[in-house]
Design an enzyme around this catalytic site. Structure first.
Site, short mmCIF file in Angstrom:
data_model
loop_
_atom_site.label_atom_id
_atom_site.label_comp_id
_atom_site.label_asym_id
_atom_site.label_seq_id
_atom_site.Cartn_x
_atom_site.Cartn_y
_atom_site.Cartn_z
N ASP A 1 0.82 -1.22 0.00
CA ASP A 1 0.00 0.00 0.00
C ASP A 1 0.85 1.27 0.00
OD1 ASP A 1 0.91 -0.51 2.58
OD2 ASP A 1 -1.07 -0.89 3.41
N ASN B 1 -7.66 -3.15 14.18
CA ASN B 1 -9.06 -3.38 13.80
C ASN B 1 -9.20 -4.55 12.82
OD1 ASN B 1 -8.07 -2.36 11.42
ND2 ASN B 1 -9.41 -0.57 11.32
N HIS C 1 -7.41 -4.99 9.99
CA HIS C 1 -7.13 -4.73 8.57
C HIS C 1 -5.83 -5.42 8.13
CE1 HIS C 1 -4.89 -0.68 9.56
NE2 HIS C 1 -4.00 -1.63 9.37
N GLU D 1 -9.77 -1.98 5.21
CA GLU D 1 -10.42 -1.72 6.49
C GLU D 1 -11.66 -2.59 6.67
OE1 GLU D 1 -8.75 -0.12 8.45
OE2 GLU D 1 -8.10 1.86 7.80
C1 F6R Z 1 1.17 -1.41 6.04
C2 F6R Z 1 0.14 -2.43 6.27
C3 F6R Z 1 -0.73 -2.33 7.47
C4 F6R Z 1 0.05 -2.62 8.75
C5 F6R Z 1 -0.86 -2.53 9.96
C6 F6R Z 1 -0.11 -2.75 11.25
O1 F6R Z 1 1.85 -1.68 4.83
O2 F6R Z 1 0.01 -3.29 5.47
O3 F6R Z 1 -1.78 -3.27 7.34
O4 F6R Z 1 0.61 -3.91 8.67
O5 F6R Z 1 -1.46 -1.26 10.00
O6 F6R Z 1 0.79 -1.70 11.46
P1 F6R Z 1 1.86 -1.74 12.63
O7 F6R Z 1 2.81 -2.83 12.30
O8 F6R Z 1 2.48 -0.39 12.61
O9 F6R Z 1 1.09 -2.02 13.88
#
Ligand code: F6R
Length: 264
Positions: A67, A136, A138, A143
């Protein structure tokens, strides 16, 4: 889903690095799917160390990140292109021309998804996808309520995600509300998936993903449909799993098989 529980976040990173290095050494032309965020930082640090020790090369690798924020140029310190350059690409021997991050700066961001899907297809699909998980549930920026067959597209971030990620932005700084993300359907096409989760802030999401019903309210639960997903978590992130003992037992059996026949 295979669930591996390790005592610490550092152990989680080491286990994930083992899987990545094994895949890279078996297939030097690996197509690698990559994530950003805080969780994979320890994995990338391990990969850099192993690369410097001559244990692994990225020379033939093609990479696709999950992303990117809409509206942040690659030079912006919070852009995911910048993150990948800083935390991995600039420190290993990957060919920058073969690294892909969705383009968040297109005049029409809606064009980014189809182009990204075409590039993944042209590369032969993703062999190994690294994932984190949002509190959450995702994955990527899919989301809750994202379609479980969704493809790469523009997605509006949930308030929870914006709040969770606000720690990376200065007070008053522009924080994007839109991102381009691989879809859940795109992610599910990866041949192998390794999802890392650390810390008790992820415990509920991990329990919903592994042991909950498949539901768009927990996008990561769609991974229950994937035939080769390994969830690696530390004790804190695993704390709300009900079948912890079973996972540990399965792992002991698999470790015995690995010792005999090597990693699969
Ligand atoms: C970012 C991504 C997100 C993160 C998720 C957890 O490329 O794919 O899904 O893996 O937001 O983020 P952290 O590791 O910062 O808790």
């Amino acid at each position: 889903m295979e669930v591996i529980i390790h005592p610490t976040a550092e152990d989680v990173a080491a286990r994930a690095a083992d899987i990545c290095c094994d895949a890279l050494n078996k297939n030097p032309a690996l197509v690698l799917g990559l994530a950003t965020g805080s969780t994979p930082l320890a994995l990338y640090a391990q990969l850099i160390r192993r690369h410097q020790a001559g244990q692994v090369s990225f020379r033939g690798v093609t990479s696709f990140n999950l992303d990117e924020y809409v509206g942040l140029p690659p030079s912006h310190p919070q852009s995911y292109r910048h993150y990948m350059h800083t935390h991995l690409f600039s420190q290993v021997d990957i060919d920058p021309a073969r690294t892909h991050v969705p383009d968040g700066m297109l005049e029409n961001p809606m064009d980014a998804g189809p182009a990204y899907e075409a590039a993944i297809r042209a590369a032969g699909g993703i062999d190994l996808q690294v994932l984190g998980i949002g509190a959450n549930g995702h994955i990527g920026f899919n989301e809750p309520t994202s379609a479980l067959h969704s493809r790469t597209r523009v997605k509006t971030l949930a308030e929870k995600t914006v709040t969770d990620n606000s720690r990376f932005f200065q007070p008053g700084e522009f924080q994007p509300r839109l991102a381009i993300t691989m879809g859940i359907g795109t992610i599910l096409e990866a041949r192998r998936i390794v999802l890392l989760a650390t810390g008790d802030g992820k415990a509920e999401a991990v329990a919903n993903m592994v042991e909950g019903s498949v539901s768009a309210m927990c996008p990561a639960s769609a991974l229950q449909f994937h035939v080769k997903t390994t969830v690696i978590c530390d004790r804190a992130a695993a704390s709300r799993l009900r079948m912890r003992d079973y996972y540990q037992f399965v792992l002991a059996q698999q470790d015995a098989l690995t010792a005999r026949f090597g990693l699969r």
